[in-house]
Design a protein around this motif. Sequence first.
Motif, PDB file in Angstrom:
ATOM      1  N   GLU A 262     -11.127  -2.858 -10.699  1.00  0.00           N
ATOM      2  CA  GLU A 262     -10.537  -4.011  -9.818  1.00  0.00           C
ATOM      3  C   GLU A 262      -9.211  -3.721  -9.090  1.00  0.00           C
ATOM      4  O   GLU A 262      -8.445  -4.439  -8.472  1.00  0.00           O
ATOM      5  CB  GLU A 262     -10.267  -5.012 -10.598  1.00  0.00           C
ATOM      6  CG  GLU A 262     -11.386  -5.636 -11.457  1.00  0.00           C
ATOM      7  CD  GLU A 262     -12.520  -6.157 -10.543  1.00  0.00           C
ATOM      8  OE1 GLU A 262     -12.088  -6.908  -9.401  1.00  0.00           O
ATOM      9  OE2 GLU A 262     -13.662  -6.033 -10.899  1.00  0.00           O
ATOM     10  N   HIS A 263      -8.694  -2.253  -9.009  1.00  0.00           N
ATOM     11  CA  HIS A 263      -7.519  -1.797  -8.450  1.00  0.00           C
ATOM     12  C   HIS A 263      -7.671  -1.239  -7.186  1.00  0.00           C
ATOM     13  O   HIS A 263      -8.689  -0.517  -6.986  1.00  0.00           O
ATOM     14  CB  HIS A 263      -6.782  -1.272  -9.634  1.00  0.00           C
ATOM     15  CG  HIS A 263      -6.551  -1.569 -10.792  1.00  0.00           C
ATOM     16  ND1 HIS A 263      -5.720  -2.603 -11.097  1.00  0.00           N
ATOM     17  CD2 HIS A 263      -7.397  -1.469 -11.834  1.00  0.00           C
ATOM     18  CE1 HIS A 263      -5.736  -3.164 -12.368  1.00  0.00           C
ATOM     19  NE2 HIS A 263      -6.729  -2.580 -13.016  1.00  0.00           N
ATOM     20  N   ARG A 264      -6.587  -0.852  -6.412  1.00  0.00           N
ATOM     21  CA  ARG A 264      -6.679   0.120  -5.294  1.00  0.00           C
ATOM     22  C   ARG A 264      -5.708   0.815  -5.385  1.00  0.00           C
ATOM     23  O   ARG A 264      -4.297   0.636  -6.117  1.00  0.00           O
ATOM     24  CB  ARG A 264      -6.286  -0.899  -4.048  1.00  0.00           C
ATOM     25  CG  ARG A 264      -7.380  -2.015  -3.601  1.00  0.00           C
ATOM     26  CD  ARG A 264      -6.854  -2.742  -2.516  1.00  0.00           C
ATOM     27  NE  ARG A 264      -8.032  -3.894  -2.335  1.00  0.00           N
ATOM     28  CZ  ARG A 264      -8.919  -3.692  -1.595  1.00  0.00           C
ATOM     29  NH1 ARG A 264      -8.874  -2.951  -0.354  1.00  0.00           N
ATOM     30  NH2 ARG A 264      -9.714  -4.758  -1.347  1.00  0.00           N
ATOM     31  N   LEU A 265      -6.002   1.840  -5.250  1.00  0.00           N
ATOM     32  CA  LEU A 265      -5.066   3.087  -5.461  1.00  0.00           C
ATOM     33  C   LEU A 265      -4.952   4.019  -4.074  1.00  0.00           C
ATOM     34  O   LEU A 265      -5.518   4.221  -3.407  1.00  0.00           O
ATOM     35  CB  LEU A 265      -5.622   4.274  -6.419  1.00  0.00           C
ATOM     36  CG  LEU A 265      -6.192   3.951  -7.787  1.00  0.00           C
ATOM     37  CD1 LEU A 265      -6.698   4.877  -8.568  1.00  0.00           C
ATOM     38  CD2 LEU A 265      -5.012   3.262  -8.554  1.00  0.00           C
ATOM     39  N   SER A 266      -3.609   4.395  -3.776  1.00  0.00           N
ATOM     40  CA  SER A 266      -3.214   4.888  -2.780  1.00  0.00           C
ATOM     41  C   SER A 266      -2.528   6.199  -3.330  1.00  0.00           C
ATOM     42  O   SER A 266      -1.646   6.190  -3.898  1.00  0.00           O
ATOM     43  CB  SER A 266      -2.386   4.298  -1.835  1.00  0.00           C
ATOM     44  OG  SER A 266      -1.971   4.983  -0.655  1.00  0.00           O
ATOM     45  N   PHE A 267      -3.081   7.563  -2.964  1.00  0.00           N
ATOM     46  CA  PHE A 267      -2.056   8.605  -3.114  1.00  0.00           C
ATOM     47  C   PHE A 267      -2.647   9.894  -2.357  1.00  0.00           C
ATOM     48  O   PHE A 267      -3.422   9.824  -1.470  1.00  0.00           O
ATOM     49  CB  PHE A 267      -2.556   9.115  -4.581  1.00  0.00           C
ATOM     50  CG  PHE A 267      -3.978   9.300  -4.851  1.00  0.00           C
ATOM     51  CD1 PHE A 267      -4.812   8.568  -5.372  1.00  0.00           C
ATOM     52  CD2 PHE A 267      -4.516  10.663  -4.854  1.00  0.00           C
ATOM     53  CE1 PHE A 267      -6.178   8.530  -5.171  1.00  0.00           C
ATOM     54  CE2 PHE A 267      -5.790  11.030  -5.109  1.00  0.00           C
ATOM     55  CZ  PHE A 267      -6.582  10.090  -5.302  1.00  0.00           C
TER      56      PHE A 267
END
Length: 81
Positions: A62-67
């Motif tokens: 349910e999360h959004r990750l930016s990396f």
Amino acid sequence: MLMTLASQIVPLDLLAAGETARVFEVDGRAEFVHRLHEMGLQPGAEIRMLRPGSPCILAVNEHRLSFRLEDSTTVLVEVSR
């Protein structure tokens, strides 16, 4: 981990926007791999590429990750095609 006949193992950065996959392996500098695992990017996790590039944006659970991936880090994903 079981790989089906219709799947391919590819580097994460080859996923197109909207494409889904399952994390197969995360390899690289131990501290960075540990951090990615804590963020949910670990073998078996289902992901969806929201925006490819650097930084990329992924949906993990349910999360959004930016990396940004480090040059020494490889994330392999299993794509069903």
